[in-house]
Every structure is written in C-alpha cells, then in structure tokens.
Design an enzyme around this catalytic site. Structure first.
Site, short mmCIF file in Angstrom:
data_model
loop_
_atom_site.label_atom_id
_atom_site.label_comp_id
_atom_site.label_asym_id
_atom_site.label_seq_id
_atom_site.Cartn_x
_atom_site.Cartn_y
_atom_site.Cartn_z
N GLY A 1 -1.85 -4.12 -0.45
CA GLY A 1 -1.19 -4.19 0.87
C GLY A 1 0.27 -4.06 0.60
O GLY A 1 0.84 -3.73 -0.72
N GLY B 1 3.41 -4.66 -0.56
CA GLY B 1 4.24 -6.00 -1.14
C GLY B 1 5.47 -5.80 -1.16
O GLY B 1 6.17 -6.95 -1.18
N GLY C 1 9.09 -8.32 -3.81
CA GLY C 1 9.50 -7.82 -2.78
C GLY C 1 10.41 -6.78 -2.65
O GLY C 1 10.68 -6.00 -1.71
N ARG D 1 -4.07 5.12 3.80
CA ARG D 1 -4.48 5.29 2.67
C ARG D 1 -6.15 5.18 2.42
O ARG D 1 -6.60 4.58 3.48
CB ARG D 1 -3.89 4.21 1.71
N ASP E 1 -5.55 3.24 -3.43
CA ASP E 1 -4.67 2.88 -2.66
C ASP E 1 -3.41 3.48 -2.64
O ASP E 1 -2.49 3.26 -1.46
CB ASP E 1 -4.28 1.31 -2.76
#
Length: 478
Positions: A84, A86, A120, A177, A246
């Site tokens: 995901g 991040g 992050g 993706r 991904d």
C-alpha cells in the site's frame, strides 16, 4: 481558472483505501516546479507563489478528497502480502478539459495505515531523483508518471544518515497497479478483482465497456502496453531496478523511480540496485520479469476470464516486445528498411560493445557521423580492437547502402532516436549534492537540459562519467 477534481476512486472503490490528510513538514518550501506541465494542466501560477501550500501538504484545493491506497504484491519474486501507499497520498483526481483525469499523488506525505515499519517520509535525494528521471523519460518519449513539484524542509528524515525531508507531487492518468488486483485475489475476494477490472475498463478502456469479450481484450492490451514499455526501456538503456508487481502500472507507465540507472558502459547484466543480490532485476532480465509479472496479474483474473484467453494474451507478449524492440533498434542503427542481416549486425555490435565496455549512449549517437561511402568513422576511436570494429563497420556500411537514402536523411533518423543526453546517475548525484547544500541551480539546469535529449551539446552532460561517478551505488532507500 478554477481546477476541478472528481472522486471516482473514492466513490467507486470504497474498500481499496483509507481516507486521511497529509502531515506537513517543518518550514516546507517549494524549490522546483514544472512550469510546462503546470501549463498543460491549466494550473494557475499563483498556486506556486503562496508558500508550500498544497505542494507541501499544508492545504487542499477545493474538491480534493485525499486517501492512501492499499495493494499487495510480489517483491523480488516472493509474495510480500499487503503493502500500500506507505508514504504517498492521492490528493485528488483532476478533471481535464478533454474529460480525462490526472491523479495528484503527494509522495512523502506522512504516515498512513500502510507504512508498516516506515516513517511515511521521503528524502530530498529521492524526490530529486524521481523528478529528474520521470521528466527525462517523458522527453525521451517513454510512457511515465510526471513530476510537478518538489518541496524541501527542515524536518530531518533518518535513512543511512539524517537527510532533509521532502515531498514530490507526482501526476499520472492513473496509479492502478498490478498489486491492486493481487491484493483482493489473495484475500479470495474475486468479485472485488472484477470491480477493479470494471473500473479500469470504464475509465481507461471505455471503448471496450459494452463488448461481451471486454476482459480478454482489455488484458491483451495491458500485455501489449507492458511489452511496448519494456522494449522502450531496453532501447534507451534504462534499468528500473525494482520491478516488483506493486510497481507495475496497469496503463503501461514507468512507475516508482527508486534505484534506477541508465547504462554507462554497455553491460547486459547491469544491476542498478545494490540490494538486488541475485540480479533478478538486471538490465537484460527486465523483459522476462515483466512477463512473469503479467502472469501474476493474469492469475488474479482467472476466476472470471477463461484461462485459454489469458494464456493467448500472454503468448503475444514476446512477439509484441520483439516487434517494438526490433523496429526501434533498426532506427537506432539508421536502417530505413528491414533486412534479414539486421539482427546479426546488431548482435555483433553488442558483442563488441560488451567486450570493450563501450559507452551505450555515445556509441549509438556517434553512428550518425557515419558516411556510407567512407571507410573512416569517428566511432572507430571508441574501440581498442580496431580490426574487429573495421570488420563490423565494413558490413554495416554495406547494409546502409541497401536503403538508398542520403547520409543527411539517415543522420536525421539516428539523431531523432538516439539521445545525446540521458540521466546518468552521476548527473543526478551532482544536482542532489548541490541541493542538499541549498544550491538549486544545478537542479534547474539539469531539468532544462533533459527537455532536449536529442540535441547536440558540448558540455559535460553528454560526456562519459568521471571516475567518481562510475557505478554509484543506489538502493531502495528513499
């Protein structure tokens, strides 16, 4: 002009994201923005004059509805589970005048539910690299995400050392993706995989929406786009470095620039990512990896698309790739027609270049200086084994004469497909080191130069790398 944003992803795919806003950096300041792209997207210049603002996650524009996307994937050939966004947040989908949309994705925007063990954040180094790479690829004519702005800050971000925290505004028609599909397939939620496929077809392959064979036709086009993209990477000597599923774009865009590299010396097994100990993502292995990734995507579609249809599409990959690659490589050699000896001439040149570690970009660019009726060539001085070069060059000149075109016509063709300038790692590193000291001049100069990769230059942008710039180690750290 007021910008318009829509919320298609948020409204139509409710289980694929978490809604949240960016976390601003300390003393964020805009250091570069893409004027040409901003004009294309009709972004008012005033938005770049009021501090970091939306570029630094400090404000949202009307209609934006920020979210972080969830997806999964295979990393280095191993199932990695849920991944995901991040450190990235999709701020919104801009509605353009022609009815298409453009994602605004802020990278380095702070913690999300998908940050795992990360912080992050992104560092100035990686945002500069991605901005340079994506714009370089765009002006080379290769499908890619684009870079709209860079913000730096006083917030320290810790990687190998403390580095300035930064944010990059990335834009693309879509961030769909392969990993989005894998996420729900491996959760055994095939109906959600179908919903993703329907979403993609509805918005990006709308001409197929009412076709009863839409899934097969759509997947066949995904295969073709991917094959075309990889062929283009190979012809310019681009190594992505981290072709995890991904990081594969459904639209066939170059996505997620990390430890990428352009070839300096011609080295078929070039590994640009020093974390890639097995060479899975080496330059010459990229076509095979892309097919492997497409096979993983096909697997996610198998609950509602006939396996024979999926296999038929996958079987077309090699031919599509070779067709695109062969056509472009003939152009790089200056051939106007296709002849049976073309592949042999190309492979012999590659063998000679590999033995001598010839500079990939310079060698092909210098072919434009060849005169088909002259045995002399400035390219000869690039090779130590002159006898081997002379043997190849004699046959090459003979092949050129078969096309019956003038030297000037052929020179124009070669110079239109063989760049004088590519983003060598040392050029990016020089701009990064200056920027980290507060000097943004080289960043702006290099961005401007990359807009004209096919123009001749007489500066060090087109020279071989200096000793310190050879084989710079680049990792996934960003």
């Amino acid at each position: 002009m007021t910008l318009s944003f829509v919320t298609r992803w948020r409204d139509e795919l409710p289980e694929t994201y978490t809604a949240l806003s960016p976390t601003p950096l300390n003393n964020a300041r805009l250091i570069w923005h893409n004027i040409e792209l901003a004009n294309t997207l009709s972004i008012p210049s005033s938005l770049f004059k009021n501090g970091a603002g939306v570029w630094g996650g400090e404000a949202l524009l009307p209609g934006m509805s920020p979210l972080a996307q969830v997806y999964s994937g295979h990393q280095f050939g191993v199932w990695a589970g849920q991944l995901g966004d991040g450190r990235g947040i999709l701020l919104g989908e801009q509605l353009l005048a022609d009815g298409t949309t453009m994602d605004w994705h802020l990278k380095g925007a702070g913690l999300t539910p998908y940050s795992r063990m990360g912080d992050g954040r992104a560092v100035l180094r990686s945002t500069i690299r991605e901005s340079l790479a994506s714009e370089a690829m765009h002006y080379l004519g290769i499908p890619t995400t684009r870079a709209l702005s860079i913000v730096t800050s006083d917030s320290p971000v810790y990687r190998e050392t403390a580095e300035p925290g930064a944010m990059l505004m990335r834009v693309a028609p879509s961030h769909l993706r392969f990993g989005h599909f894998e996420h729900f397939y491996y959760r055994r939620e095939s109906e959600k995989v179908r919903q993703l496929a329907d979403f993609a077809i509805r918005h990006y392959w709308s001409h197929l929406e009412d076709d009863e064979d839409k899934y097969r036709l759509w997947f066949s086009d995904v295969v073709a786009r991917t094959a075309s993209l990889i062929a283009q990477w190979q012809t310019v000597g681009f190594a992505h470095g981290v072709m995890n599923t991904d990081n594969m774009s459904l639209l066939g865009l170059t996505l997620d620039y990390g430890p990428f590299g352009f070839l300096d010396d011609y080295e078929p097994g070039f590994i640009c990512n020093h974390s890639d100990h097995q060479g899975r993502y080496s330059f010459d292995n990229q076509p095979a990896v892309a097919l492997w990734n497409l096979q993983r995507l096909a697997q996610t579609l198998s609950p509602f698309v006939a396996v024979d249809a999926l296999n038929e599409a996958l079987d077309s990959y090699q031919q599509v790739l070779l067709t695109h690659y062969g056509q472009r490589m003939r152009q790089k050699l200056g051939f106007m027609t296709e002849q049976k000896e073309d592949n042999a001439l190309l492979n012999e040149l590659f063998s000679l270049m590999a033995r001598e570690r010839s500079d990939y970009t310079r060698t092909f660019r210098m072919l434009s200086l060849t005169e088909q009726h002259s045995a002399a060539s400035p390219l000869r001085d690039e090779f130590i084994d002159r006898a081997a070069f002379d043997d190849w060059f004699a046959r090459y000149r003979g092949r050129l004469q078969q096309d019956e075109v003038s030297d000037s016509e052929r020179q124009q063709l070669i110079q239109s497909v063989n760049p004088a300038l590519v983003l060598r790692n040392w050029l990016a590193q020089r701009a990064i080191e200056a920027a980290e000291k507060g000097d943004m001049m080289e960043l702006h100069r290099l961005h401007e130069a990359l807009r004209n990769p096919f123009s001749d230059r007489d500066d060090d942008y087109v020279s071989r790398p200096p000793d310190w710039g050879k084989r710079l180690e680049v990792s996934c750290s960003s």
